[in-house]
Design an enzyme around this catalytic site. Structure first.
Site, mmCIF file in Angstrom:
data_model
loop_
_atom_site.group_PDB
_atom_site.id
_atom_site.type_symbol
_atom_site.label_atom_id
_atom_site.label_comp_id
_atom_site.label_asym_id
_atom_site.label_seq_id
_atom_site.Cartn_x
_atom_site.Cartn_y
_atom_site.Cartn_z
ATOM 1 N N GLU A 1 -8.934 60.249 11.553
ATOM 2 C CA GLU A 1 -8.529 59.449 10.378
ATOM 3 C C GLU A 1 -7.254 59.988 9.744
ATOM 4 N N SER B 1 -20.221 59.604 10.505
ATOM 5 C CA SER B 1 -19.231 58.996 11.399
ATOM 6 C C SER B 1 -19.763 57.694 11.993
ATOM 7 N N ASN C 1 -7.932 53.014 5.297
ATOM 8 C CA ASN C 1 -8.070 53.332 3.867
ATOM 9 C C ASN C 1 -9.542 53.426 3.476
ATOM 10 N N GLY D 1 -24.156 86.350 6.814
ATOM 11 C CA GLY D 1 -24.053 87.384 7.842
ATOM 12 C C GLY D 1 -24.319 86.793 9.212
ATOM 13 N N ARG E 1 -32.096 87.289 0.290
ATOM 14 C CA ARG E 1 -31.698 88.357 1.219
ATOM 15 C C ARG E 1 -31.362 89.640 0.452
ATOM 16 N N THR F 1 -4.556 63.503 10.525
ATOM 17 C CA THR F 1 -4.751 64.958 10.437
ATOM 18 C C THR F 1 -4.361 65.448 9.039
HETATM 19 P P1 TGC Z 1 4.680 52.725 8.672
HETATM 20 O O1 TGC Z 1 5.990 52.143 9.064
HETATM 21 O O2 TGC Z 1 4.606 53.674 7.540
HETATM 22 O O3 TGC Z 1 3.632 51.530 8.360
HETATM 23 C C1 TGC Z 1 3.509 50.409 9.197
HETATM 24 C C2 TGC Z 1 2.993 49.269 8.329
HETATM 25 O O4 TGC Z 1 1.692 49.620 7.835
HETATM 26 C C3 TGC Z 1 1.722 49.682 6.394
HETATM 27 N N1 TGC Z 1 0.867 50.840 6.025
HETATM 28 C C4 TGC Z 1 -0.342 50.684 5.489
HETATM 29 N N2 TGC Z 1 -1.000 49.574 5.121
HETATM 30 C C5 TGC Z 1 -2.225 49.750 4.589
HETATM 31 N N3 TGC Z 1 -2.788 50.981 4.431
HETATM 32 C C6 TGC Z 1 -2.137 52.101 4.798
HETATM 33 N N4 TGC Z 1 -2.720 53.296 4.656
HETATM 34 C C7 TGC Z 1 -0.857 51.987 5.354
HETATM 35 N N5 TGC Z 1 0.065 52.870 5.829
HETATM 36 C C8 TGC Z 1 1.111 52.154 6.220
HETATM 37 C C9 TGC Z 1 3.160 49.871 6.022
HETATM 38 O O5 TGC Z 1 3.398 49.407 4.719
HETATM 39 C C10 TGC Z 1 3.848 49.026 7.079
HETATM 40 O O6 TGC Z 1 3.662 47.677 6.726
HETATM 41 P P2 TGC Z 1 4.782 46.573 7.079
HETATM 42 O O7 TGC Z 1 4.286 45.311 6.452
HETATM 43 O O8 TGC Z 1 6.053 47.090 6.475
HETATM 44 O O9 TGC Z 1 4.841 46.510 8.572
HETATM 45 O O10 TGC Z 1 4.030 53.308 9.979
HETATM 46 P P3 TGC Z 1 4.428 54.591 10.831
HETATM 47 O O11 TGC Z 1 4.509 54.156 12.253
HETATM 48 O O12 TGC Z 1 5.643 55.270 10.230
HETATM 49 O O13 TGC Z 1 3.138 55.532 10.678
HETATM 50 C C11 TGC Z 1 2.668 55.928 9.469
HETATM 51 C C12 TGC Z 1 1.486 56.929 9.595
HETATM 52 C C13 TGC Z 1 1.878 58.131 10.409
HETATM 53 C C14 TGC Z 1 1.141 57.354 8.205
HETATM 54 C C15 TGC Z 1 0.266 56.248 10.212
HETATM 55 O O14 TGC Z 1 0.532 55.700 11.406
HETATM 56 C C16 TGC Z 1 -0.952 57.149 10.248
HETATM 57 O O15 TGC Z 1 -1.715 57.121 9.308
HETATM 58 N N6 TGC Z 1 -1.205 57.964 11.353
HETATM 59 C C17 TGC Z 1 -2.481 58.628 11.513
HETATM 60 C C18 TGC Z 1 -3.281 57.890 12.552
HETATM 61 C C19 TGC Z 1 -4.719 57.797 12.198
HETATM 62 O O16 TGC Z 1 -5.161 58.037 11.089
HETATM 63 N N7 TGC Z 1 -5.515 57.404 13.172
HETATM 64 C C20 TGC Z 1 -6.908 57.190 12.923
HETATM 65 C C21 TGC Z 1 -7.582 56.583 14.128
HETATM 66 S S1 TGC Z 1 -9.198 56.001 13.763
HETATM 67 C C22 TGC Z 1 -10.130 57.361 13.618
HETATM 68 O O17 TGC Z 1 -9.716 58.465 13.634
HETATM 69 C C23 TGC Z 1 -11.566 57.100 13.420
HETATM 70 S S2 TGC Z 1 -12.541 58.500 13.305
HETATM 71 C C24 TGC Z 1 -13.879 57.736 12.695
HETATM 72 C C25 TGC Z 1 -15.075 58.543 12.543
HETATM 73 O O18 TGC Z 1 -15.683 58.923 13.567
HETATM 74 O O19 TGC Z 1 -15.504 58.717 11.368
HETATM 75 P P1 FAD Z 2 -1.577 64.442 17.789
HETATM 76 O O1 FAD Z 2 -1.113 63.210 17.116
HETATM 77 O O2 FAD Z 2 -1.078 64.739 19.154
HETATM 78 O O3 FAD Z 2 -1.264 65.669 16.829
HETATM 79 C C1 FAD Z 2 -1.274 67.036 17.278
HETATM 80 C C2 FAD Z 2 -0.746 67.899 16.131
HETATM 81 O O4 FAD Z 2 0.591 67.527 15.825
HETATM 82 C C3 FAD Z 2 -1.544 67.712 14.840
HETATM 83 O O5 FAD Z 2 -1.697 68.946 14.199
HETATM 84 C C4 FAD Z 2 -0.670 66.798 14.007
HETATM 85 O O6 FAD Z 2 -0.861 66.970 12.604
HETATM 86 C C5 FAD Z 2 0.720 67.249 14.438
HETATM 87 N N1 FAD Z 2 1.736 66.210 14.234
HETATM 88 C C6 FAD Z 2 1.805 64.982 14.793
HETATM 89 N N2 FAD Z 2 2.874 64.315 14.339
HETATM 90 C C7 FAD Z 2 3.490 65.112 13.447
HETATM 91 C C8 FAD Z 2 4.646 64.975 12.600
HETATM 92 N N3 FAD Z 2 5.364 63.859 12.571
HETATM 93 N N4 FAD Z 2 4.985 66.014 11.834
HETATM 94 C C9 FAD Z 2 4.244 67.161 11.831
HETATM 95 N N5 FAD Z 2 3.160 67.352 12.599
HETATM 96 C C10 FAD Z 2 2.769 66.334 13.387
HETATM 97 N N6 FAD Z 2 -9.528 57.380 16.984
HETATM 98 C C11 FAD Z 2 -9.842 56.054 17.006
HETATM 99 O O7 FAD Z 2 -8.973 55.198 17.143
HETATM 100 N N7 FAD Z 2 -11.144 55.656 16.848
HETATM 101 C C12 FAD Z 2 -12.168 56.534 16.701
HETATM 102 O O8 FAD Z 2 -13.330 56.139 16.544
HETATM 103 C C13 FAD Z 2 -11.861 57.928 16.716
HETATM 104 N N8 FAD Z 2 -12.870 58.856 16.627
HETATM 105 C C14 FAD Z 2 -12.574 60.182 16.815
HETATM 106 C C15 FAD Z 2 -13.621 61.104 16.946
HETATM 107 C C16 FAD Z 2 -13.330 62.452 17.182
HETATM 108 C C17 FAD Z 2 -14.445 63.426 17.371
HETATM 109 C C18 FAD Z 2 -11.981 62.885 17.233
HETATM 110 C C19 FAD Z 2 -11.652 64.340 17.436
HETATM 111 C C20 FAD Z 2 -10.950 61.977 17.099
HETATM 112 C C21 FAD Z 2 -11.229 60.608 16.911
HETATM 113 N N9 FAD Z 2 -10.204 59.657 16.875
HETATM 114 C C22 FAD Z 2 -10.510 58.315 16.851
HETATM 115 C C23 FAD Z 2 -8.820 60.066 17.104
HETATM 116 C C24 FAD Z 2 -8.149 60.714 15.907
HETATM 117 O O9 FAD Z 2 -7.818 59.780 14.932
HETATM 118 C C25 FAD Z 2 -6.921 61.466 16.432
HETATM 119 O O10 FAD Z 2 -7.412 62.595 17.125
HETATM 120 C C26 FAD Z 2 -5.977 61.877 15.312
HETATM 121 O O11 FAD Z 2 -5.389 60.759 14.716
HETATM 122 C C27 FAD Z 2 -4.875 62.823 15.814
HETATM 123 O O12 FAD Z 2 -4.290 62.355 16.992
HETATM 124 P P2 FAD Z 2 -4.140 63.335 18.272
HETATM 125 O O13 FAD Z 2 -5.481 63.938 18.530
HETATM 126 O O14 FAD Z 2 -3.528 62.534 19.353
HETATM 127 O O15 FAD Z 2 -3.187 64.477 17.798
#
Ligand code: TGC
Ligand code: FAD
Length: 405
Positions: free
Chosen positions: A384, A111, A261, A360, A289, A386
């Site tokens: 990244e 991470s 991505n 175990g 074991r 769910t």
């Molecule tokens: P949507 O309308 O589908 O898309 C908005 C615009 O973005 C484009 N797009 C992408 N472009 C590049 N790569 C992708 N994977 C893309 N997905 C969508 C899309 O074409 C559009 O472009 P434009 O030009 O038409 O404006 O957006 P939406 O609001 O309906 O949401 C789509 C959804 C739910 C799939 C997206 O928001 C999503 O992936 N939600 C999950 C959030 C997430 O992954 N958060 C991660 C936070 S960072 C983190 O967790 C770091 S942990 C790091 C660690 O410790 O290792």
């Molecule tokens: P929510 O979005 O509230 O989701 C709760 C539940 O609802 C989930 O099971 C989800 O799948 C479900 N759900 C949501 N929407 C829908 C739908 N439309 N249909 C069906 N089910 C749905 N974020 C950053 O920006 N940067 C970081 O560095 C980062 N690091 C992280 C490190 C850790 C240890 C953790 C736990 C999280 C981190 N995150 C980071 C955040 C992470 O990306 C979010 O926790 C994740 O995207 C989910 O968001 P949430 O926790 O708000 O859950």
């Protein structure tokens, strides 16, 4: 335990990690000599620098500070970005193999590296000005500076497009207000790549630096998962962001989603690393074991578990390898990356749970890595995107219908 005591422990516990990677389908034959060298270098580093201390770090929720520079020394920060910015200039298979080995050690270590490489350096490289690239990338590549990525907010996780962090144009600077939550590396980050909306509701990326007035990074405590990784918040209270800190070459949500991505790709490989460590531990344990007068590995029920684990790991390895090739050809689609992230993390969780049972009672202790991997993977399956969000991304790809809203 202090950082100095951690270093002492590292020396004391050296040489106890006897991990051997399963390679049932001779996937090594698909790798170049350079790939294998990179993989083995990272593996040796993990055996030397991570394995001796990782249980202690997790038991006491300590981030091992020395890995910031250590990961830089072995080129684990954005190895796929060009050498002219201090990066490795390597391909995506090399990047994947590095993430696999790091997560074999611990998901929190992977991470730290994937946030720095894919979520901080990559956007600066891809969307930054030449000046920004030259200012930040070389220092981030060595670990002299550490970074974090702020997308998720307290009320907007899966749905980042509803974010409320905002910037207001004040002439020669922007005024930033809002908050980000669950931010890996934030408690110690020197820089933060942050996403916020302008007055028209358009998402922009910007680079913040520690010390900017109004920026604070409180740490998140009481995690049962990723305990060796520092997680925190980013709080913006009227932060003045100089205009030259805005990433000039991107607007809209596709900016942060493009970075995801690259990070999700790395996680696909990393999860296989965690699964392989659990499998290797279970194989070793069940040969030694004994119950009912014979090794438990001689019982059919245990063999079924091992055979199924190896099957799923092998399938996931092949998925990674193919996806890596598509990444290198610039052809991988976001949905293909979602499939691999979703499948491989779920696979790793199942392998960890099964391996834990095979040990175990010993399986729940810190004498073995399985319970730690299992708990870590609960974060990996959530961040990244769910498990369910990746399913919906695939569902939309298949049907053309958006089932998010
Ligand atoms: P949507 O309308 O589908 O898309 C908005 C615009 O973005 C484009 N797009 C992408 N472009 C590049 N790569 C992708 N994977 C893309 N997905 C969508 C899309 O074409 C559009 O472009 P434009 O030009 O038409 O404006 O957006 P939406 O609001 O309906 O949401 C789509 C959804 C739910 C799939 C997206 O928001 C999503 O992936 N939600 C999950 C959030 C997430 O992954 N958060 C991660 C936070 S960072 C983190 O967790 C770091 S942990 C790091 C660690 O410790 O290792
Ligand atoms: P929510 O979005 O509230 O989701 C709760 C539940 O609802 C989930 O099971 C989800 O799948 C479900 N759900 C949501 N929407 C829908 C739908 N439309 N249909 C069906 N089910 C749905 N974020 C950053 O920006 N940067 C970081 O560095 C980062 N690091 C992280 C490190 C850790 C240890 C953790 C736990 C999280 C981190 N995150 C980071 C955040 C992470 O990306 C979010 O926790 C994740 O995207 C989910 O968001 P949430 O926790 O708000 O859950």
């Amino acid at each position: 335990m202090t950082q100095a005591e951690l270093l002492e422990l590292k020396e004391k516990q050296a040489g106890r990690d006897h991990y051997q990677q399963p390679d049932f389908y001779a996937i090594d034959d698909l790798l170049t000599e350079e790939h294998k060298l990179i993989r083995d270098t990272v593996r040796d580093w993990v055996k030397r620098e991570i394995s001796p201390v990782i249980d202690e770090c997790c038991q006491h929720a300590i981030f091992p500070d020395y890995i910031k520079r250590g990961l830089g020394d072995i080129g684990c920060y954005a190895p796929q970005l060009p050498a002219e910015y201090g990066c490795g200039g390597l391909d995506y298979i090399s990047y994947g193999l590095a993430m696999q080995e790091l997560e074999r050690g611990d998901s929190g270590v992977r991470s730290t590296a994937s946030v720095q490489g894919s979520l901080v350096m990559y956007p600066i490289y891809k969307f930054g000005s030449e000046e920004q690239r030259r200012k930040y990338l070389p220092k981030l590549a060595t670990g002299e500076w550490m970074g974090c990525f702020g997308l998720t907010e307290p009320n907007h996780g899966s749905d980042p497009s509803s974010m409320t962090s905002k910037i207001e144009d004040k002439g020669d600077y922007y005024l930033l207000n809002g908050a980000k939550m669950w931010i890996s590396n934030s408690p110690f980050a020197d820089v933060a790549v942050v996403w916020a909306k302008n007055e028209e509701g358009i998402v922009h990326g910007m680079i913040l630096e520690r010390g900017m007035e109004g920026l604070s990074t409180p740490e998140t405590h009481k995690k049962w998962s990723l305990r060796a990784s520092a997680t925190g918040e980013l709080v913006f209270d009227n932060v003045k962001v100089p205009k030259e800190n805005i990433l000039p070459n991107v607007r809209g949500l596709k900016g942060p989603l493009t970075c995801l991505n690259s990070a999700r790709y790395g996680i696909s490989w990393g999860a296989v690393g965690a699964a392989m460590d659990c499998y290797d531990t279970a194989v070793r344990y069940c040969k030694e074991r004994k119950q009912f007068g014979r090794p438990i590995g001689g019982f059919q029920l245990q063999q079924k578990k091992l055979a199924e684990m190896l099957t799923e790991i092998t399938k996931a390895q092949l998925l990674c390898w193919r996806l890596g090739n598509l990444m290198d050809q610039g052809k991988a689609t976001p949905a293909q990356i979602s499939l691999a992230k979703r499948n491989n993390v779920d696979m790793a969780l199942t392998v960890a749970r099964t391996a834990r049972q095979m040990l175990g009672g010993m399986g729940i202790t810190g004498d073995y890595p399985i319970m730690r991997h299992s708990m870590n993977l609960e974060s990996v399956v959530t961040y990244e995107g769910t498990h369910d969000i990746h399913l919906l991304i695939l569902g939309m790809e298949i049907t053309g219908e958006n089932a998010f809203t």
